[in-house]
Structures are given as C-alpha cells and as structure tokens.
Design an enzyme around this catalytic site. Sequence first.
Site, PDB file in Angstrom:
ATOM      1  N   GLU B  50      39.027  36.226  49.760  1.00 53.53           N
ATOM      2  CA  GLU B  50      37.930  36.878  49.053  1.00 53.53           C
ATOM      3  C   GLU B  50      37.444  36.059  47.859  1.00 53.53           C
ATOM      4  O   GLU B  50      36.260  36.042  47.549  1.00 53.53           O
ATOM      5  CB  GLU B  50      38.333  38.282  48.578  1.00 53.53           C
ATOM      6  CG  GLU B  50      38.443  39.307  49.696  1.00 53.53           C
ATOM      7  CD  GLU B  50      39.817  39.337  50.331  1.00 53.53           C
ATOM      8  OE1 GLU B  50      40.657  38.447  50.012  1.00 53.53           O
ATOM      9  OE2 GLU B  50      40.066  40.247  51.144  1.00 53.53           O
ATOM     10  N   PHE B 112      46.285  54.205  49.920  1.00 53.19           N
ATOM     11  CA  PHE B 112      46.462  52.860  50.469  1.00 53.19           C
ATOM     12  C   PHE B 112      45.263  51.996  50.114  1.00 53.19           C
ATOM     13  O   PHE B 112      44.113  52.387  50.324  1.00 53.19           O
ATOM     14  CB  PHE B 112      46.641  52.928  51.988  1.00 53.19           C
ATOM     15  CG  PHE B 112      46.755  51.578  52.626  1.00 53.19           C
ATOM     16  CD1 PHE B 112      47.840  50.750  52.327  1.00 53.19           C
ATOM     17  CD2 PHE B 112      45.786  51.113  53.492  1.00 53.19           C
ATOM     18  CE1 PHE B 112      47.949  49.492  52.896  1.00 53.19           C
ATOM     19  CE2 PHE B 112      45.887  49.857  54.067  1.00 53.19           C
ATOM     20  CZ  PHE B 112      46.971  49.039  53.766  1.00 53.19           C
ATOM     21  N   GLN B 113      45.514  50.828  49.617  1.00 51.14           N
ATOM     22  CA  GLN B 113      44.487  49.872  49.178  1.00 51.14           C
ATOM     23  C   GLN B 113      43.509  50.472  48.171  1.00 51.14           C
ATOM     24  O   GLN B 113      42.329  50.157  48.169  1.00 51.14           O
ATOM     25  CB  GLN B 113      43.743  49.259  50.380  1.00 51.14           C
ATOM     26  CG  GLN B 113      44.666  48.382  51.219  1.00 51.14           C
ATOM     27  CD  GLN B 113      43.940  47.490  52.204  1.00 51.14           C
ATOM     28  OE1 GLN B 113      42.913  47.874  52.760  1.00 51.14           O
ATOM     29  NE2 GLN B 113      44.495  46.300  52.442  1.00 51.14           N
ATOM     30  N   LYS B 162      34.393  54.779  51.061  1.00 47.10           N
ATOM     31  CA  LYS B 162      34.171  54.697  52.504  1.00 47.10           C
ATOM     32  C   LYS B 162      33.326  55.863  53.023  1.00 47.10           C
ATOM     33  O   LYS B 162      32.457  55.680  53.879  1.00 47.10           O
ATOM     34  CB  LYS B 162      35.519  54.667  53.232  1.00 47.10           C
ATOM     35  CG  LYS B 162      35.378  54.371  54.707  1.00 47.10           C
ATOM     36  CD  LYS B 162      36.710  54.078  55.370  1.00 47.10           C
ATOM     37  CE  LYS B 162      36.469  53.644  56.816  1.00 47.10           C
ATOM     38  NZ  LYS B 162      37.725  53.332  57.508  1.00 47.10           N
ATOM     39  N   MET B 474      44.435  16.584  33.822  1.00 48.05           N
ATOM     40  CA  MET B 474      43.989  16.922  32.478  1.00 48.05           C
ATOM     41  C   MET B 474      45.151  17.430  31.619  1.00 48.05           C
ATOM     42  O   MET B 474      45.281  17.071  30.447  1.00 48.05           O
ATOM     43  CB  MET B 474      42.863  17.967  32.536  1.00 48.05           C
ATOM     44  CG  MET B 474      42.201  18.223  31.197  1.00 48.05           C
ATOM     45  SD  MET B 474      41.493  16.731  30.463  1.00 48.05           S
ATOM     46  CE  MET B 474      39.803  16.843  31.046  1.00 48.05           C
TER      47      MET B 474
END
Lengths: 156, 564
Positions: B50, B112-113, B162, B474
């Site tokens: 993602e 969930f999630q 949803k 760096m």
Amino acid sequence: MKEIRRVLSVIVTNEDGVLSRISGLFAGRGYNIDSLTVAPVPETNLSRLTIVTCGNERVLEQIVKQLHKLIPTYKVIESGEFVEKEMALVKIPLNEDFNGLDAMLKAYNGTIANSGENFIVIMVADNAKRIDNFLKTVKRYNPIQIVRSGSVAMDI
Amino acid sequence: MDLNGSQMVIEALRRENVSVVFGYPGGAIMNVYDEIYKQNYFEHILTRHEQAAIHAADGYARASGKVGVAFVTSGPGFTNAVTGLATAYIDSVPMVVISGQVPISMIGTDAFQEIDAVGISRPCVKHNYLVKDAKDLPRVLKEAFYIASSGRPGPVHIDIPKDVTAQIAKFDYPQKITMQTYKPTYKGNSRQIKKVVDAIANSSRPILYIGGGAVNSGASELVREFAKFTGIPAVETLMARGVMGDSNPLLMGMVGMHGCYSANMAMSEADLMIALGSRFDDRVTGKLSEFAKHAKVVHVDIDPSSIGKIVDIDYPIVGDLKNVLSDMMPIAREKVKRAKYQSWRDLLKRYDEIHPLGYSDNKNNIKPQWVIQRVGETLGDKAIISTDVGQHQMWTAQFYPFSRPRQFITSGGLGTMGFGFPAAMGVKKAIPEKISINISGDGSILMNIQELMTAYESNIPVINIILNNGFLGMVRQWQTFFYDKRYASTDLSRAQPDFVKLAESFGGRGFRVETKKEFDEALKEAIKSNVVCMIDVNVDRLENVLPMVPAGGTLYNMMLEYKE
C-alpha cells in the site's frame, strides 16, 4: 519573548471530529490549552469554541494561522475586547458557619444553586481572575467539591 | 440517478477525469474494487504494497500537476499508506486517497482489520472524511478533489465504511463548489505588492529564494522572466530544482545544507531576500540567528501559516505566486533597474568561480557524482528523475542538469526512503513519453523492492540506478564527520542481494556496472529493453556530499572539503 495569555473564539462547522482536529492541532504542535469550551451556535450549523491559551507572540500568531488552516474553521476571533466569563460550582457542608457567606456571594454575583440534606451548592460566574479570588476565599467554608468551567467569551 | 456508494466513487473519478489509480484491495474495500473491475474509465495499477500505491499516486501528481488517486483497504492497508500520506502532505502534493473501513455498526468494536483511520491520518493530510451515509458521498468526493488541488495543495483522505459502499442513494455530483469555511487567497494585496517593488528598487543585493510553491503555482515561466528583466540572482530549494533551468546564468544553484557555495553566500550577504513559495526549512536556513542577518525579507506564499513561522517577515504577501508576480511585473518594469545589481552579480559569480560545485574524478573507481552527470549528459530533458533519500538524492539535486520544473521528483520534507521507485512508476504513467529514472542507493532501494513485480506486470519500464556504496551513505557520512567513524548499523556491504538476479527473477533486466564504459552500455541497453531495470553501479564507498552546512551551522560557514 514573553508568555501572554490569550482568549480565542473559534467558529467551526458543527461536524464529527472537529474537536479532535483542534485538540490534535494543539497537541501535535506543542501549544497550550488552559481551558476549552464548546457549544453549538444557536440556529446555525456552526459551533463556537472558546480556547484560553498562552505563548509568546510568534506562537500565538501561529496558533491563529493554524486554526484558520483547518478546513472546518469559519472564523477565529482573537483581538478586540471580550466579555469573558467562567463559572464555578462549590459544594459546602451544612455544618459550616456561614458567617459572611451572603456578603461574599453578593460581592461575586453568586447564588445558592441547590441544596441537599447535608450541603449547599453555590454558583458564581465571573472573569477568570475573580473566580481565582473567589475560590481562595471560599476555602474557609471547607468545600467538599469545586467544579470550574472553561471560559466563554463574547467580542464586544 | 441512484447509485450505490462504490458506483459513486467510480462516477466521481470519471467526472474528475482520473485516468489511472493505484491501489491494493482487501475486505473492506471489495465493493469498490468490484466496480473498478466493471468499469473502463480509468486504469487500476495493482502495487505490491500500500505504501507504494500512495507514492506512485504521489509521483503521478508531482510529474503531471494533476490529483493522484489511490485505494487501500481498512486496518493494515490503511496504516501502510500513512507514510505515503505524510510524504505528500509535507511536500504539498495533491492526492485523494480512499480507504475502506469496517461497517458502521462495527466501528468502535475492535473489529477485524479495524483502525481509527481518520484519527491516524488527521495530522498527515490536508483534510479527511469518515463518510457515514452514502448521500454525503458525492459532496465529499467533490470537496476532496477541490481541497486537494486548490490553495496550497495536499492529500485528502476519505474513509468509507463497507456498508456505505453498498448503500444506495441519490447521486447528484456538484459541478462547482464553494465552501463556507475554505476560501484560499489567490490574489496578493496590491499595496503590499507596490511596497515590495519599492523595496527591490531600493535594495542593492537582492536574491530570489525560490521554493516548491513556484512549481505548484505553475509560475516558473514568470519567475524566469522576472529574474531576467530585473537581473536579480536566484537560488532554488530542493523542491524548486528546475524552476530557473540549469543553464540560467542568474541561477546560483541549490541553497541549504548541501547547497552551492555561491547560493549560500548569496543568501547570507543579501540585503533583500525575496522568498517565493519557500518555507524556510531548517535544511535551508541553518542557524536561524545568523540567517539572512543583513536582509529585509519578502515572503510570498499561498499558505498564511508559512509566513512568519520561522523567520520574521518584513513584507508578507499571501497569494498565488503566479498572480502576485503578474501583478508585480508591470510595476517592477518601471522601477527596477537591472544595472544596479551588476556588482552584486559579479560578486556572486566570483564566489562561484572560487568554490564551484565539483568533485575529483578518478580512474580507479566510479564516483557517484559522475554517474549522475553522465545520465544528465546522455538524457538531459528526455528523462524525469525520481530519487530515494540520502547521498544519491543530494548528488542528483546538485549534479543533474534540470531544465524545467516537475523534472525532479523527490521526497523533500519527510525524507522518505523507498519513495523513489514507486514514485517513478507514477511518473511513467503520467508522462509516458519521457524516460522515468529512479536514482537510488543500496539502502533505499530495498525499502520498496517488491514494486519490481508491479512494474513488470503493468509494463512500467522504470530504470533504477543504484549508486551502490555498501553503506547507508548519508548516515555513514555523519558518522565519519561527527561520530569518530563509529559506523553503527550503516555498513551494508556484508550482506547484499545480487541485484541483477533479483531484477531478473521478477522478469526485469539487471546490469552490474564496475566501469564507466559498462555504465554507458548498461544505460543504453536499459532504455532499449523497455522493461523494468536495475543498474547496480559499484561506486566509491567513502565519497561525501559536499559542501555541507552541519546541522545548526551557519550558511556562510560551509564545510567545503573533508580532511582526515
């Protein structure tokens, strides 16, 4: 730079999450909130937040600008004169000697708001400094509980 | 027209002329993906993480100036996206990111999630929404695109539960939008503009300090013109590279921590600093008490909160740079005399001659700066250059001959390693006729290496050039300078993948380069191959980025060389 106390009146859209945007802004950028009061503005879709904050001039300027930058912010009123009031409720046991209480309530525009079997509740509304003084003085009656509100302010 | 929430999303994207989106599906966003599957208006690129979807949308937006769009699911899908949002926010990149959320009835139950997505995104986006009713979706989508692309641009996040993606409501997409509480200021105050012109006319050592706002405003032509007829020299921040054009004699180069000697001296000795869409980042100013000590400061910015945040401003102008410069131009033509700054220009030119930007090339190994110069000589304006973050990023900013804005795509404010490769994919989708190159390091490239799969599958021929020094260079440089060479966790040479085989295993092409000749051949071959490539260039391990203003140091006190 010197720390200054400032009252901000912030008008925002009355929608979900707007308070968390504002409190999150203060927390995330390390600004102070001394007190904060929120209520809907009657007959509109707006809410008014009264925030008492402190900081030096640069910080205060940034606070105002950052508040403006939030999408739901409609207006930030920061300057000019305010009528500013806070409220305090004080619960005092009935077995105390109330000598002088009347005079004190008169001096602070206070009233007895409620009473129970063993206590009375007194209420005052005044500016922050005078509330400080009142709460100092009221100690002699050994209050059981003190509840203090944030400021509300109106620009005049 | 009645539509369900998912169809509304598709329809809104169609009306906003979105042609490509990036994303990764999951449970909470499945309804939307079902509608993506059914439509033909825009292409969906499936990334393999993602974070990469957001960076790709970001690269797309930076290269094209259009709003980038990405989709992710709830919970971990969203949390993976956060770095991408924060990267875009601090660099003012217009994006709309849509995440799925658990159904409204389950919000707050630790389902969930489930994660409080708007709670997390709030400090890293310009605005966000949790949509609780499909009837609000048309307005929210319209506002999101409007907010993302207007004023100071930025990412907007929309979280859709949803059940809302399945809920049917009336779809009435607003044509235009005005918001009661959000009205960016585009036009600068005309009295203030006059005052600024007077200040310029009265100054003898003015300097244009150009920032990323000049790119976002589309003002680079005007900036060049303004500099040309006033004869005022200019410096560019990292985000503004390309605005003046590399061959412009008035450009003193990049300013700041790894800026040119002449640019930093110009900032230090100016008597009038004209900040155009820049924000006085600590990587530019160095020690504040010594910054622009002799200068009055003009600041033009569309974001009022940028003005006076770091430095006191004598002449603030809130407005869009393009408008402000257009208004300023005719007055300046009358009052500003180019010849007045001749000795100032001569002085800065002398500074540049004394300490030009450079490096000492040698025969035994490849210097990283050489690679960048070589790409520049070979491709010039034919390529758009993305980078990751670190030494290679600074060398690219210093040595690539950027000739126009939006040619250099880099994570400036947040400094996000892993940005370059997915961003370069977004660049290629936005501007397919240009060669999309990601200049990276052996540290950064591994932070989104999975995107080899995306680039292969979706035919996005990004060329990754890895300046491989076997170090987190760096950090290693700072350890050399400031930590007595205690190389804590920065030596990557003990364990490295075979980048050639790695690229090949994903279906791409890999090249290992040990000599300059091999590099030329590899680059040529990579361009011809038209598939995702990795060119692993073995470069001098201990090369440092110079000049350097140590953190908290003063701009006029640069470290010009490092001696043991």
